[in-house]
Design an enzyme around this catalytic site. Structure first.
Site, PDB file in Angstrom:
ATOM      1  N   GLY A  80      -1.051  -0.319  -7.535  1.00 11.97           N
ATOM      2  CA  GLY A  80      -1.183  -0.752  -6.145  1.00 11.97           C
ATOM      3  C   GLY A  80      -2.280  -0.056  -5.384  1.00 11.97           C
ATOM      4  N   ARG A  81      -2.736   1.085  -5.891  1.00 10.44           N
ATOM      5  CA  ARG A  81      -3.852   1.783  -5.240  1.00 10.44           C
ATOM      6  C   ARG A  81      -4.779   2.405  -6.294  1.00 10.44           C
ATOM      7  NH1 ARG A  81      -2.204   7.717  -3.001  1.00 10.44           N
ATOM      8  NH2 ARG A  81      -0.739   8.313  -4.631  1.00 10.44           N
ATOM      9  N   LYS A 101      -8.364   6.188  -8.276  1.00  3.55           N
ATOM     10  CA  LYS A 101      -7.112   6.245  -7.539  1.00  3.55           C
ATOM     11  C   LYS A 101      -7.434   6.343  -6.050  1.00  3.55           C
ATOM     12  CE  LYS A 101      -2.603   8.536  -7.799  1.00  3.55           C
ATOM     13  NZ  LYS A 101      -1.823   9.569  -8.521  1.00  3.55           N
ATOM     14  N   ASP A 113      -1.867  -0.144   1.734  1.00  2.01           N
ATOM     15  CA  ASP A 113      -3.299  -0.242   1.990  1.00  2.01           C
ATOM     16  C   ASP A 113      -4.152   0.080   0.766  1.00  2.01           C
ATOM     17  OD1 ASP A 113      -3.129   2.531   1.778  1.00  2.01           O
ATOM     18  OD2 ASP A 113      -3.394   2.907   3.916  1.00  2.01           O
ATOM     19  N   GLY A 114      -3.515   0.582  -0.306  1.00  4.55           N
ATOM     20  CA  GLY A 114      -4.257   0.876  -1.528  1.00  4.55           C
ATOM     21  C   GLY A 114      -5.143   2.095  -1.435  1.00  4.55           C
ATOM     22  N   ARG A 171       2.445   3.121 -20.090  1.00  2.00           N
ATOM     23  CA  ARG A 171       3.642   3.808 -19.619  1.00  2.00           C
ATOM     24  C   ARG A 171       4.892   3.178 -20.227  1.00  2.00           C
ATOM     25  NH1 ARG A 171       1.687   5.351 -14.063  1.00  2.00           N
ATOM     26  NH2 ARG A 171      -0.424   4.520 -13.900  1.00  2.00           N
ATOM     27  N   ASP A 240       7.751   4.747 -14.849  1.00  2.00           N
ATOM     28  CA  ASP A 240       6.334   4.400 -14.711  1.00  2.00           C
ATOM     29  C   ASP A 240       5.451   5.645 -14.700  1.00  2.00           C
ATOM     30  OD1 ASP A 240       7.769   4.549 -12.058  1.00  2.00           O
ATOM     31  OD2 ASP A 240       5.704   4.639 -11.337  1.00  2.00           O
ATOM     32  N   ASN A 241       6.061   6.828 -14.681  1.00  3.20           N
ATOM     33  CA  ASN A 241       5.303   8.077 -14.734  1.00  3.20           C
ATOM     34  C   ASN A 241       5.500   8.802 -16.058  1.00  3.20           C
ATOM     35  OD1 ASN A 241       4.215   7.763 -12.183  1.00  3.20           O
ATOM     36  ND2 ASN A 241       5.898   8.841 -11.179  1.00  3.20           N
ATOM     37  N   ASP A 250       0.366  11.701 -12.802  1.00  2.00           N
ATOM     38  CA  ASP A 250       0.785  11.523 -11.411  1.00  2.00           C
ATOM     39  C   ASP A 250       1.402  12.792 -10.825  1.00  2.00           C
ATOM     40  OD1 ASP A 250      -0.269   9.034 -11.133  1.00  2.00           O
ATOM     41  OD2 ASP A 250       1.581   7.959 -11.552  1.00  2.00           O
TER      42      ASP A 250
END
Length: 471
Positions: A80-81, A101, A113-114, A171, A240-241, A250
């Site tokens: 998403g970002r 990132k 907003d990414g 992932r 997801d991490n 992350d």
């Protein structure tokens, strides 16, 4: 020009979305990792030209699709970002993702907003490079770029972009996405791609799913034991991490433990201490259960047999982790092989450290270097037992301490120092202490004269310190 490839796009198109971001990011280099650039042998210099070269690829960047269990709840996620510029092959033929990132909105931004803040990207830079210096598998940070934007979070902050390198961004959540939203053909394609990227020794036969899971389980057991070795708390071990490669990824609400307490948890969003220090191995196992479930149909065509195989694989994680943890803790005390007589000594030390609220890092440093400035009075009897056990095994203390120096770091990124350096950099535009910290973190097992103190912790710091996700 440094040419990037696009191997990820060999997967079915459902696994990514082309980003319609023109990457005309108004940016200035705030931090640049010269040693990493040299290690990678990027053939472009100076740094400004290298970054321009990485951005100016002929192909479009992509955002990767994935899902994941976040604090136990399943969600559709994705980059998403972040966006993948492409892959770079290092001089030793290792493939690395080149990733941005904080670079703006993608199809998976879900209303966000990414963007990213300078403080959050500095945090990832510091912690990822600290882990690299400690010898723990991790993503790496090549550069932090400031964008000149103002980003609204808890307050208005400077905008920034991180350029990150990783062996891949595959992932556990990528497999969960394939199962939940695609089909068995997509799952198979993803597994085969993962094997080719990370485990090329695995033969591409009917047992490849089994061998793939064994390899990932082994990597994760080792990784978590390494986190515990240095007192690292990831803080957000969602599926997801967790990478398929076995790299740490992350660095949002992460931190390092000060006084020893197995329940230590600094993350502001982990209200139930799901990802506390001592819970990390059980949460890794939980995540691996989710990965194994994704591959059940590829383990055996008959569900009962597939479940039996999966259960055996998960039991192997317990065995692998216990082996890794015992080896690690034995080495922290100077024993080069596992011995049943040493195990009670380890348990007694941890119990005493917890009871007397001893600092995890300082205690092992004092044992390693006979550091008189660190008070070990509560361990008087234990120290005698330790010395007696070394003698009975024919190990002299100096030999033991030489081994200990390879696993007990002199320097870790103390939480209060990280917060201080980020504050100075963001609020005061002052980098001198940050640069000193980063320099010290390159050689964390070497005693050094540094203007920074890695042994004095502010009073009541643990009781008030919180870490945040940064999104």
């Amino acid at each position: 020009m440094t040419t990037l490839t696009q191997h990820y796009q060999q997967l079915p198109a459902c696994f990514y979305s082309v980003v319609e971001n023109d990457l005309n990011i108004k940016s200035d280099i705030y931090l640049f990792n010269d040693s990493l650039a040299e290690e990678m042998q990027f053939n472009v210099s100076p740094p400004e030209s290298l970054i321009e070269s990485l951005m100016a690829q002929d192909h479009r960047p992509i955002a990767q699709a994935y899902a994941g269990h976040q604090f136990g709840n399943f969600n559709m996620l994705g980059d998403g970002r972040a966006m993948l510029l492409g892959e770079y092959q290092s001089p030793n033929m290792q493939m690395f993702d080149v990733h941005l990132k904080g670079s703006g909105r993608t199809e998976f931004s879900r209303g966000g907003d990414g963007k990213a803040t300078l403080s959050a990207m500095l945090r990832e830079y510091i912690y990822s490079e600290a882990m690299a210096g400690l010898g723990i598998p991790t993503t790496r940070s090549l550069a932090v770029l400031t964008t000149g934007e103002k980003i609204s979070r808890q307050q208005e902050e400077q905008g920034a972009v991180l350029i990150r390198l990783a062996k891949s961004h595959l992932r556990v959540g990528t497999f969960e996405y394939a199962v939940a939203f695609q089909n068995i053909e997509a799952v198979t394609a993803l597994m085969d791609f993962s094997i080719q990227r990370h485990y090329p020794h695995i033969e591409m036969n009917e047992k490849r799913a089994y061998n793939f899971l064994k390899a990932v389980i082994n990597k994760q057991a080792k990784l978590i034991s390494e986190w515990l070795r240095v007192g690292f708390i990831h803080g957000v071990m969602n599926t997801d991490n967790m990478t398929i490669s076995g790299e740490t990824i992350d660095f949002g609400p992460c931190a390092f433990m000060n006084k020893y307490d197995p329940q230590t948890c600094f993350s502001s969003i982990d209200r139930d201490q799901r990802y506390a220090f001592s819970a990390q191995q059980s949460m890794a196992k939980w995540n691996l259960c989710r990965l194994t479930e994704c591959l059940l149909p590829l383990l055996d065509s008959e569900e009962p047999q597939a479940i039996a195989i999966a259960q055996q694989l998960i039991r192997e994680f317990d065995e692998q982790f216990e082996q890794c943890w015992q080896v690690m803790m034995h080495q922290k005390l100077g024993f080069d092989k596992i011995d049943d007589n040493v195990k009670p000594l380890i348990e007694d030390l941890l119990a005493l450290m917890f009871h007397h609220k001893l600092d995890y890092h300082n205690t092992f440093y004092a044992l390693t270097y006979d550091a008189e400035q660190i008070e070990l009075a509560p361990l008087t009897q234990w120290l005698e037992d330790w010395a007696g056990l070394l003698t009975s095994q024919g190990v002299d203390k100096q030999t033991a301490q030489e081994l200990m120096k390879t696993v007990n770091p002199v320097v870790i990124p103390r939480n209060h120092l990280v917060e201080q350096m980020i504050h100075e950099a963001v609020e005061l535009n002052e980098q001198s202490n940050l640069q000193q910290l980063l320099l010290d973190l390159k050689t964390p097992y070497t005693k050094k004269v540094s203007p920074l103190s890695y042994f004095d912790i502010p009073a009541n710091h643990d009781e008030t310190h919180q870490t945040f996700c940064g999104t």
